[in-house]
Design an enzyme around this catalytic site. Sequence first.
Site, mmCIF file in Angstrom:
data_model
loop_
_atom_site.group_PDB
_atom_site.id
_atom_site.type_symbol
_atom_site.label_atom_id
_atom_site.label_comp_id
_atom_site.label_asym_id
_atom_site.label_seq_id
_atom_site.Cartn_x
_atom_site.Cartn_y
_atom_site.Cartn_z
ATOM 1 N N GLU A 93 5.090 -5.140 7.167
ATOM 2 C CA GLU A 93 4.386 -4.050 7.881
ATOM 3 C C GLU A 93 4.894 -3.830 9.296
ATOM 4 O O GLU A 93 4.858 -2.715 9.808
ATOM 5 C CB GLU A 93 2.877 -4.330 7.913
ATOM 6 N N GLY B 255 0.838 -4.962 0.904
ATOM 7 C CA GLY B 255 -0.361 -5.034 0.070
ATOM 8 C C GLY B 255 -0.099 -5.701 -1.279
ATOM 9 O O GLY B 255 -1.020 -6.269 -1.882
ATOM 10 N N ALA C 191 0.866 -1.170 0.000
ATOM 11 C CA ALA C 191 0.000 0.000 0.000
ATOM 12 C C ALA C 191 0.909 1.228 0.000
ATOM 13 O O ALA C 191 2.065 1.150 0.442
ATOM 14 C CB ALA C 191 -0.888 -0.016 1.235
ATOM 15 N N GLU D 58 -0.434 -9.246 -0.592
ATOM 16 C CA GLU D 58 -1.858 -9.497 -0.316
ATOM 17 C C GLU D 58 -2.689 -9.474 -1.599
ATOM 18 O O GLU D 58 -3.614 -10.264 -1.761
ATOM 19 C CB GLU D 58 -2.373 -8.459 0.693
#
Length: 257
Positions: A131, A108, A65, A111
């Site tokens: 993260e 992300g 992200a 993911e």
Amino acid sequence: MSSSLVLSEIQNHVAILRLNRPQVLNALSLELMDELVTCIEMFDQDEQIRCMVITGNERAFAAGADIGDMATATPIEMYLRDQFTKWERIRKVKKPLLAAVNGYALGGGCELAMLCDLIVCGENARFGQPEIQLGIIPGAGGTQRLTRAVGKSLAMQMILTGRTISAEEALQYGLVVKVVPVECTLKETIKIAEEIAAKPPIAVQMAKEAILMAFETSLSEGLLFERKNFYLLFATEDQKEGMNAFTEKRKPQWKGK
Ligand code: CAA
């Protein structure tokens, strides 16, 4: 259709979606994810498309992200923005979604690859959920999907320490289906996508739905779901065609009906 953050092209019933923020290793900004979800949903509705492939570039599938979007956000801003709920819409897509991963698939990015139905990667791929190094945890499914994909011990190590794994390790643990030379990743993924696209589309969608149900239900409920889909397929012309073609020793002609 082409937009700036996600480039798309269609090849033999396969839609290829390329994440396009190379200057930031395809960091998944809010705008990029908006475009990606819109594109995927559009292709899911398009009768010409039977399978989709998401890819990045040789250096990165996606490095997570966009940290810049989140760095100064307050909890209430994050709550109101609820950015990862949008990702859930990708989970609802009926057509198979394949990830062609080269380079970084982190946070992300990992993911997103795991939201796809299968992953092919290049020899330079690195998967991870780093993260913890930012003072957070995965927020778009990492703790759940990575654990289901590679098992508890490795998921714990990756998520608690931020350790990334290589393409070979990803293959060994079943996170990816195939490792290929970097320059072949997209081509090999498209090959699998075309193979799927050449199969009866309704049966493909129902098979995908039943496999994903294995992650949601008890075995008895999953078996019941599978059985209902199996019986339902006898309402399709493709079932009649497939069985007649077998009996008549010819190649079936699928109609998607
Ligand atoms: N968000 C925003 N920008 C990012 C980014 C990200 N996730 N990852 C990389 N970038 C940017 C860098 O800031 C840099 O930009 P500038 O040139 O303007 O400085 C550019 O991409 C190139 O990156 P690096 O110079 O850092 O490249 P490198 O080869 O030295 O390192 C890397 C590569 C190890 C992947 C490193 O960029 C990195 O650690 N990136 C962050 C990875 C990460 O923590 N991802 C998780 C994000 S949070 C998340 O995803 C939450 C969730 O669950 C959804």
